[in-house]
Design a protein around this motif. Structure first.
Motif, mmCIF file in Angstrom:
data_model
loop_
_atom_site.group_PDB
_atom_site.id
_atom_site.type_symbol
_atom_site.label_atom_id
_atom_site.label_comp_id
_atom_site.label_asym_id
_atom_site.label_seq_id
_atom_site.Cartn_x
_atom_site.Cartn_y
_atom_site.Cartn_z
ATOM 1 N N GLN A 737 0.824 -1.194 0.000
ATOM 2 C CA GLN A 737 0.000 0.000 0.000
ATOM 3 C C GLN A 737 0.868 1.259 0.000
ATOM 4 O O GLN A 737 0.557 2.246 -0.674
ATOM 5 N N ALA A 738 1.963 1.207 0.745
ATOM 6 C CA ALA A 738 2.853 2.364 0.766
ATOM 7 C C ALA A 738 3.459 2.611 -0.610
ATOM 8 O O ALA A 738 3.611 3.768 -1.045
ATOM 9 N N THR A 739 3.798 1.538 -1.312
ATOM 10 C CA THR A 739 4.337 1.689 -2.669
ATOM 11 C C THR A 739 3.306 2.312 -3.590
ATOM 12 O O THR A 739 3.622 3.205 -4.395
ATOM 13 N N MET A 740 2.049 1.874 -3.479
ATOM 14 C CA MET A 740 1.007 2.423 -4.326
ATOM 15 C C MET A 740 0.734 3.881 -3.990
ATOM 16 O O MET A 740 0.482 4.703 -4.885
ATOM 17 N N VAL A 741 0.784 4.214 -2.705
ATOM 18 C CA VAL A 741 0.611 5.625 -2.327
ATOM 19 C C VAL A 741 1.734 6.465 -2.899
ATOM 20 O O VAL A 741 1.545 7.587 -3.377
ATOM 21 N N ALA A 742 2.959 5.909 -2.884
ATOM 22 C CA ALA A 742 4.115 6.663 -3.367
ATOM 23 C C ALA A 742 4.010 6.967 -4.855
ATOM 24 O O ALA A 742 4.519 7.993 -5.327
ATOM 25 N N ILE A 743 3.330 6.112 -5.617
ATOM 26 C CA ILE A 743 3.213 6.363 -7.053
ATOM 27 C C ILE A 743 1.883 7.044 -7.398
ATOM 28 O O ILE A 743 1.506 7.139 -8.566
ATOM 29 N N GLY A 744 1.145 7.505 -6.329
ATOM 30 C CA GLY A 744 -0.039 8.319 -6.558
ATOM 31 C C GLY A 744 -1.346 7.590 -6.592
ATOM 32 O O GLY A 744 -2.322 8.113 -7.153
ATOM 33 N N ARG A 748 -9.454 5.021 -3.270
ATOM 34 C CA ARG A 748 -10.336 3.988 -3.799
ATOM 35 C C ARG A 748 -9.553 2.804 -4.362
ATOM 36 O O ARG A 748 -10.015 1.663 -4.339
ATOM 37 N N THR A 749 -8.337 3.059 -4.855
ATOM 38 C CA THR A 749 -7.512 1.965 -5.347
ATOM 39 C C THR A 749 -7.044 1.088 -4.190
ATOM 40 O O THR A 749 -6.994 -0.144 -4.301
ATOM 41 N N LEU A 750 -6.725 1.728 -3.069
ATOM 42 C CA LEU A 750 -6.313 0.954 -1.897
ATOM 43 C C LEU A 750 -7.481 0.111 -1.370
ATOM 44 O O LEU A 750 -7.293 -1.034 -0.964
ATOM 45 N N ARG A 751 -8.679 0.698 -1.389
ATOM 46 C CA ARG A 751 -9.845 -0.076 -0.947
ATOM 47 C C ARG A 751 -10.130 -1.213 -1.921
ATOM 48 O O ARG A 751 -10.539 -2.313 -1.516
ATOM 49 N N ALA A 752 -9.935 -0.965 -3.213
ATOM 50 C CA ALA A 752 -10.125 -2.030 -4.201
ATOM 51 C C ALA A 752 -9.128 -3.158 -3.985
ATOM 52 O O ALA A 752 -9.426 -4.337 -4.242
ATOM 53 N N LEU A 753 -7.937 -2.821 -3.500
ATOM 54 C CA LEU A 753 -6.930 -3.835 -3.201
ATOM 55 C C LEU A 753 -7.434 -4.787 -2.117
ATOM 56 O O LEU A 753 -7.327 -6.018 -2.224
ATOM 57 N N VAL A 754 -8.022 -4.216 -1.051
ATOM 58 C CA VAL A 754 -8.539 -5.030 0.046
ATOM 59 C C VAL A 754 -9.789 -5.799 -0.404
ATOM 60 O O VAL A 754 -9.965 -6.981 -0.097
ATOM 61 N N ALA A 755 -10.682 -5.123 -1.159
ATOM 62 C CA ALA A 755 -11.886 -5.796 -1.635
ATOM 63 C C ALA A 755 -11.544 -6.936 -2.586
ATOM 64 O O ALA A 755 -12.227 -7.970 -2.608
#
Length: 831
Positions: A737-744, A748-755
């Motif tokens: 998640q930290a990597t995805m946040v770092a690239i912007g 909703r993308t983080l929630r889609a990751l968990v879903a």
């Protein structure tokens, strides 16, 4: 300090430090213990033993006696009674109190204690004719409002009636009764009963020892023994003795557990432990990953592999023990407090009772489940590479090629056992075979997770990362997938079996009359009373054609029923043939059938059950409770009824009279549906209380509502287990998640990751569970829907239910995972 004691202290401190995860594990372990303990305590409390029920049965008396109908030969036994009836089984003249006192010996005092029913319009309620003020009735009923009845036409009612002192009861054919008090039964709060010293009890045609009839309460000089009971049976009295009921040896008999019962309990135990382990396993696995460095440091300071295993197993012992203790206490309390509440909807509730042996066995089961859930993480902890963990490198996941083969072997063995069990009587063997299939699929789940993970390359980024993370942490993912699979398989199997049983009953349903038919019958009444009843029925149903039905009687006036045997739903069933003319035939067929009408006019029976006619004959048995049985073979023709599922037969009066019987009109039939507020039954009962009014509504049963109760249970377990696993996964995926946040990446993308993780876990588990459950469900249809040799199994698939389970639950779990909180914190990752 010993290693075991040190491990327990470390486990206690770790549980307190990770309170959220500890509470989650305790809920997963304790929930089955809580539910089972509650059910066991509730059942024990609601099971009033003969000793506990003595106060309601006998009050302060030493014995209760009931006069038997004339012609009844009875012999009581410690575990019940056997009886036979000869003659007309009519109730003879009531014995006097002095006669009964003489039979019981000097020093005896008796009071009347008559039980029966009271007709209140169309309703029949329990009634007790006795004087509650007498000391012999102490404790039988407790006065809660008003006073006890003391005069004629005064009664007390139980609180289930909802009446108050001063209200009136209007029994059929008798003067009104005044309610002067409200009483309570010691163990049956839902009982609707009227008690008074002078009640117009209605006669009950069916005799059952100890239920209805004239009787007495007796205060005897000494206890009534079995010798005395046998002597009183010979004098036409049924006896309930306090001395014998208070002695458990006189009415209890130990029964050995059957093989099927043992297998069923064993399968249930395995399923409970398996589901608990699968639900709690992911939490232990995540806890292990968070403690890898701590355990590696212990190993670096000289801790052995056995020490590491002990530390992790101590987690299961501490959390499982705490969960078991809390769940057991709460279950006992819930069962004891819930019994009086449940009893208000029916049943009994005695003093709080706890079946300690089963409850302690369930508690031990919960403790074992906690330790077993921690077993796999304990083995992994003992095998971890301490140097790699201290260096910050993720441990490699080792595949074991032998496990998929073992799982496949178990699945094949379970399928073979299912094929064999399908032919056995009872469904317990099929369920036991299903346990083998589920165990095999649990072993195969890590392999399935690894193979399905290869599809991740074709998915979008959030779903691709979710699936790859699930594959990388197979120990956590496989446990959650297997839990969903086990729940889904169980629910699908029960759904298919239950729905098939419902459809089998609906398809096999037959009625004696067309749907929408109103039937009016009279019992043993005279011609004058029937004429009045018929006139009242015609007045109540103006313009409605009435078709007459007849009773068969012998020369002495005894009623006879003419029955034939037909195979229905795989079993031999006896049906009563109707007696009537062309009007009744037209009603039963819903049209004019010239062929059937001609056959009836020529003296032949018209039959609607094809299997009952053989070589143009219908075999009848003329039976009566007052005379010898006879066998008749009458000519018959097969005809088509008005409804598809209608059976029965119609005999012409001439045919019955040629057989030596006389006929008397005692039934009326009409195509008429009474309205919801119709007073027809009440108005006809004013003419004679022996009238019966019935409407043929067709098959009215609905599918078992417990089917959707299973869906509710699956909802809790599937969604709860999936959310547990996804929340644990969300905590493990913080570096990604930290990597995805770092690239912007947006939230909703983080929630889609968990879903996506939730969809993968619940979807894979539901799909595999559907396959396993379908196999078991199809096997269950045979023992659940066949009732004899040659009866084929009925297979019906509840498609809406299966879609709700297999598609709806994963979608719901994924939607619930979308609200999972996702942090946007950065993390430093080791190189």
């Amino acid at each position: 300090m010993s290693a075991a004691l040190a491990a327990l202290r470390i486990a206690r401190r770790n549980a307190w430090r990770s309170r959220g995860r500890s509470a989650l594990i305790m809920v997963m372990i304790g929930l089955p213990v809580l539910v089972i303990t509650t059910v066991l305590t509730l059942t024990e409390t609601m099971n009033v033993s003969p000793q506990e029920g003595l106060v309601a049965e006998l009050g302060a008396a030493d014995a209760r006696l009931m006069q038997l109908p004339e012609g009844t030969v009875l012999r009581q036994q410690p575990n019940g009674a056997t009886w036979s009836t000869t003659g007309d089984a009519a109730t003879g003249p009531r014995r006097s109190n002095a006669d009964v006192e003489a039979l019981l010996g000097p020093g005896t005092r008796v009071i009347p204690f008559d039980t029966g029913v009271l007709r209140l319009g169309a309703e029949r309620v329990e009634a007790l004719r006795t004087d509650l003020r007498d000391p012999l009735t102490t404790g039988m009923r407790t006065l809660s409002e008003g006073r006890l009845p003391s005069a004629a036409r005064e009664v007390a009612v139980t609180s289930a009636f909802g009446l108050r002192p001063g209200d009136l009861l209007r029994p059929a054919g008798a003067a009104p009764l005044t309610v002067v008090g409200v009483v309570e039964h010691p163990f049956r709060p839902s009982l609707r009963q009227v008690v008074g010293p002078d009640l117009p009890l209605a006669s009950v045609e069916e005799f059952w020892p100890g239920e209805h009839g004239p009787g007495w309460l007796a205060d005897t000089a000494g206890p009534v023994s079995w010798t005395g009971v046998t002597a009183l049976n010979g004098s036409g009295l049924y006896v309930t003795s306090r001395a014998l009921m208070a002695d458990p040896r006189s009415w209890t008999r130990a029964r050995a557990m059957s093989v099927q019962g043992t297998v069923g309990i064993g399968a249930m135990v395995i399923m409970v432990v398996l589901e608990t382990v699968l639900l709690a396993g992911p939490a232990f696995a995540v806890g292990l990953r968070r403690r890898r460095r701590e355990l590696a440091e212990i190993a670096a300071q000289g801790g052995s592999a056995a020490h590491l295993r002990t530390i992790v197993l101590a987690d299961g012992l501490v959390l499982g023990g705490a969960a078991t203790v809390v769940a057991t206490v709460l279950g006992i309390g819930a069962g004891a407090l819930g019994a009086p509440i449940v009893a208000r909807w029916g049943g009994e509730a005695g003093p709080p009772g706890v079946p300690w042996a089963p409850v302690l066995a369930v508690a031990a089961l919960g403790l074992v489940a906690g330790i077993v859930a921690a077993l796999v993480p304990a083995v992994q902890a003992a095998r971890q590479n301490s140097a790699a963990v201290l260096a910050g490198r993720a441990p490699a996941v080792a595949d074991r090629p032998g496990w998929p083969l073992a799982g496949a072997a178990l699945v094949l063995a379970g399928l073979g056992a299912t094929v064999v069990a399908r032919r056995q009587p009872g469904s317990v063997w099929v369920l036991a075979s299903a346990v083998l299939v589920l165990l095999g699929l649990v072993v195969l789940t890590p392999w399935l997770v690894q193979r399905t993970g290869r599809l991740a390359a074709r998915l979008r980024l959030p779903l691709r990362m979710s699936v790859r993370d699930a594959v990388r942490h197979r120990s956590r993912t496989a446990s959650a997938v297997a839990a969903v699979m086990a729940v889904t398989a169980t629910v699908v199997a029960v759904g298919i079996g239950t729905y098939s049983e419902y459809m089998d009953r609906r398809n096999a349903y037959t009625s004696a009359r067309p749907t929408g038919t109103l039937a009016i019958w009279a019992g043993n009444i005279g011609d004058a009373a029937w004429s009045r009843l018929r006139a009242e029925a015609a007045r109540q149903l103006p313009g409605v054609p009435l078709a007459a039905g007849y009773q068969a009687r012998d020369a002495q006036g005894h009623r006879y029923a003419l029955r034939y045997t037909v195979r229905w739903n795989g079993t031999r069933t006896r049906r009563t043939a109707a007696i009537g003319d062309q009007a009744l035939l037209t009603l039963l067929q819903g049209r004019h059938d010239p062929r059937a009408a001609a056959a009836l006019a020529s003296g032949k029976a018209v039959v609607f059950d094809a299997a009952a006619v053989r070589d143009g004959k219908l075999a009848l048995r003329a039976g009566s409770t007052s005379g010898p049985a006879r066998r008749l073979d009458v000519p018959a023709v097969l005809a088509t009824p008005a409804d598809e599922h209608q059976g029965g037969a119609l005999l012409p009066r001439a045919l019955v009279e040629q057989a030596g019987f006389s006929t008397a009109e005692r039934q009326l039939y009409a195509m008429y549906r009474p309205s919801a507020g119709s007073t027809l039954t009440r108005d006809l009962a004013k003419v004679t209380p022996r009238v019966t009014v019935a409407s043929e509504e067709g098959y009215r049963n609905v599918p078992d509502p417990s089917l959707w109760g299973w869906l509710g249970g699956a909802l809790v377990l599937v969604v709860g287990g999936t959310l547990t696993a996804t929340r644990l996964a969300a905590a493990d995926m913080r570096p990604e998640q930290a990597t995805m946040v770092a690239i912007g990446a947006p939230p909703r993308t983080l929630r889609a990751l968990v879903a996506g993780q939730a969809l993968y876990i619940s979807g894979l588990g539901a799909l595999v569970g559907l396959l396993a459950g379908t196999v078991t469900g199809l096997a269950l249809t045979r023992p659940m829907t066949t009732h004899g040799a040659g009866d084929p199994a009925t297979i019906a698939i509840p498609w809406p239910f299966l879609v709700a389970v297999v598609v709806g639950l994963p979608v719901l779990a994924s939607a619930a995972a979308l609200v999972t909180r996702t942090g946007r914190s950065f993390a430093r990752r080791p190189l």
